[in-house]
Design a protein around this motif. Structure first.
Motif, short mmCIF file in Angstrom:
data_model
loop_
_atom_site.label_atom_id
_atom_site.label_comp_id
_atom_site.label_asym_id
_atom_site.label_seq_id
_atom_site.Cartn_x
_atom_site.Cartn_y
_atom_site.Cartn_z
N PRO A 140 0.81 -1.23 0.00
CA PRO A 140 0.00 0.00 0.00
C PRO A 140 0.84 1.27 0.00
O PRO A 140 0.42 2.28 -0.58
CB PRO A 140 -0.82 -0.12 1.29
N ARG A 141 1.99 1.24 0.62
CA ARG A 141 2.85 2.44 0.64
C ARG A 141 3.35 2.80 -0.75
O ARG A 141 3.68 3.96 -1.00
CB ARG A 141 4.04 2.20 1.59
N GLN A 175 1.69 3.07 -3.28
CA GLN A 175 0.72 3.92 -3.99
C GLN A 175 1.08 5.40 -3.90
O GLN A 175 0.56 6.21 -4.68
CB GLN A 175 -0.68 3.69 -3.43
N TRP A 176 1.93 5.77 -2.95
CA TRP A 176 2.37 7.16 -2.85
C TRP A 176 3.53 7.46 -3.80
O TRP A 176 3.89 8.62 -3.97
CB TRP A 176 2.79 7.49 -1.43
N GLU A 227 0.18 10.51 -6.66
CA GLU A 227 -0.92 10.61 -5.71
C GLU A 227 -0.65 11.76 -4.75
O GLU A 227 0.41 11.84 -4.12
CB GLU A 227 -1.07 9.30 -4.94
N ASP A 248 -5.85 11.27 -0.95
CA ASP A 248 -6.78 10.18 -1.24
C ASP A 248 -7.86 10.04 -0.17
O ASP A 248 -8.51 9.00 -0.09
CB ASP A 248 -6.02 8.87 -1.39
N ARG A 280 -7.69 6.75 2.25
CA ARG A 280 -7.83 5.36 1.79
C ARG A 280 -6.51 4.60 1.92
O ARG A 280 -6.47 3.49 2.47
CB ARG A 280 -8.30 5.36 0.33
N ILE A 281 -5.42 5.18 1.42
CA ILE A 281 -4.13 4.50 1.48
C ILE A 281 -3.67 4.35 2.92
O ILE A 281 -3.12 3.31 3.31
CB ILE A 281 -3.08 5.26 0.63
N SER A 282 -3.91 5.35 3.74
CA SER A 282 -3.51 5.26 5.15
C SER A 282 -4.24 4.13 5.85
O SER A 282 -3.66 3.41 6.68
CB SER A 282 -3.80 6.60 5.85
N GLN A 296 -5.37 1.38 4.39
CA GLN A 296 -4.79 0.14 3.88
C GLN A 296 -3.44 -0.15 4.55
O GLN A 296 -3.13 -1.30 4.88
CB GLN A 296 -4.62 0.22 2.36
#
Length: 209
Positions: free
Chosen positions: A8-9, A11-12, A73, A76, A79-81, A83
Motif C-alpha cells: 500500500p505504501r 501507492q504514494w 498521488e 486520497d 484510503r491509502i492510510s 490500507q
C-alpha cells in the motif's frame, strides 16, 4: 506480511508510463482512435483528412501516437492510510504468531535436553542396581554351595538379576530415544544428539552431536 505491508505504501510513489502506437486504415482517426493505456491519460481529440473534406476518401492513411505520462498521488481522503494500517496490523499479528512458535520450539528443545539428562540418570541408577544384584547373586550362590543358605535365595537373586537386565535394556533404549528426540527438536541432521550437565553456575549444560 512485512512485504505485503509495503505494497500500500507504494501507492504514494510516482508512476511513469509510456506508449507508442501506429494505426493504418482507410478512414483513420475519425473518432480519435487509439489504444487505452492505464498508465497514461490520453484526452485526445483528432480527425482524419476525410472529415474536413466534403469528399470522403478510401485511400489508406497512417496515424501515430507517442506519449509519456507521470502520475503522482497527492490526496486520497485516507484510503491509502487505512490500507497501510490494516497491513501493519497483519504484520504485527504475524510477528506475534512467530514469537509464540519460537517459544514453543525453545520449550521443546529444553524439554528434550532435560529428557536426555533424565535418561542418563535412569541408566546410571539401573547400572548400579544391576551391579548390586549381581553381587547379591554371587553371594547367594556361594552361600548355597556351602550349605549356609537355601537354594530359594539363589533363585530369587537370579530372578532379580534377570529383571534388572531387562530394565537395563529399557533404560538404554530410553536414553537413545531421548537423544533422537533432542536431535528432532533441534532440527539436527544427526540421528542422535547427546547432552551433558555442567557445574552449577555455568549454565544449563552442553549439547554434542
Amino acid at each position: 506480511r512485512r512485504a505485503e505491508a509495503r505494497v500500500p505504501r507504494a501507492q504514494w510513489l510516482p508512476k511513469i508510463g509510456a506508449t507508442a502506437q501506429i494505426y493504418v486504415a482507410t478512414s483513420n482517426n475519425t473518432t480519435a482512435s487509439y489504444l487505452g493505456v492505464p498508465e497514461i491519460d490520453l484526452p485526445r481529440i483528432g480527425g482524419s483528412k476525410s472529415t474536413t473534406n466534403a469528399t470522403a476518401g478510401w485511400s489508406p492513411s497512417a496515424s501515430t501516437l507517442a506519449g509519456i505520462g507521470v502520475d503522482q498521488e497527492v490526496y486520497d481522503f485516507g484510503r491509502i492510510s487505512a490500507q497501510i494500517a490494516v497491513a501493519d496490523a497483519y504484520a504485527a499479528m504475524a510477528k506475534a504468531d512467530a514469537d509464540a512458535i519460537g517459544l514453543d520450539v525453545a520449550l521443546g528443545v529444553e524439554e528434550a535436553f532435560h529428557g536426555v539428562l533424565a535418561g542418563k540418570a535412569v541408566l546410571a541408577a539401573t547400572q548400579d542396581a544391576y551391579k548390586r544384584a549381581v553381587t547379591h547373586r554371587d553371594y547367594a550362590q556361594a552361600g548355597t554351595r556351602s550349605g549356609m543358605r537355601p537354594p530359594i535365595d539363589l533363585t530369587r537373586a537370579q530372578a532379580d538379576v534377570s529383571a534388572l537386565q531387562v530394565r537395563l535394556i529399557q533404560a538404554q533404549t530410553g536414553l537413545e530415544a531421548s537423544r533422537a528426540a533432542l536431535a528432532a527438536a533441534m532440527g539436527s541432521d544427526q540421528l542422535e544428539v547427546d547432552a551433558a550437565a555442567t557445574q552449577p553456575g555455568k549454565g544449563i549444560g552442553s549439547i554434542n552431536a
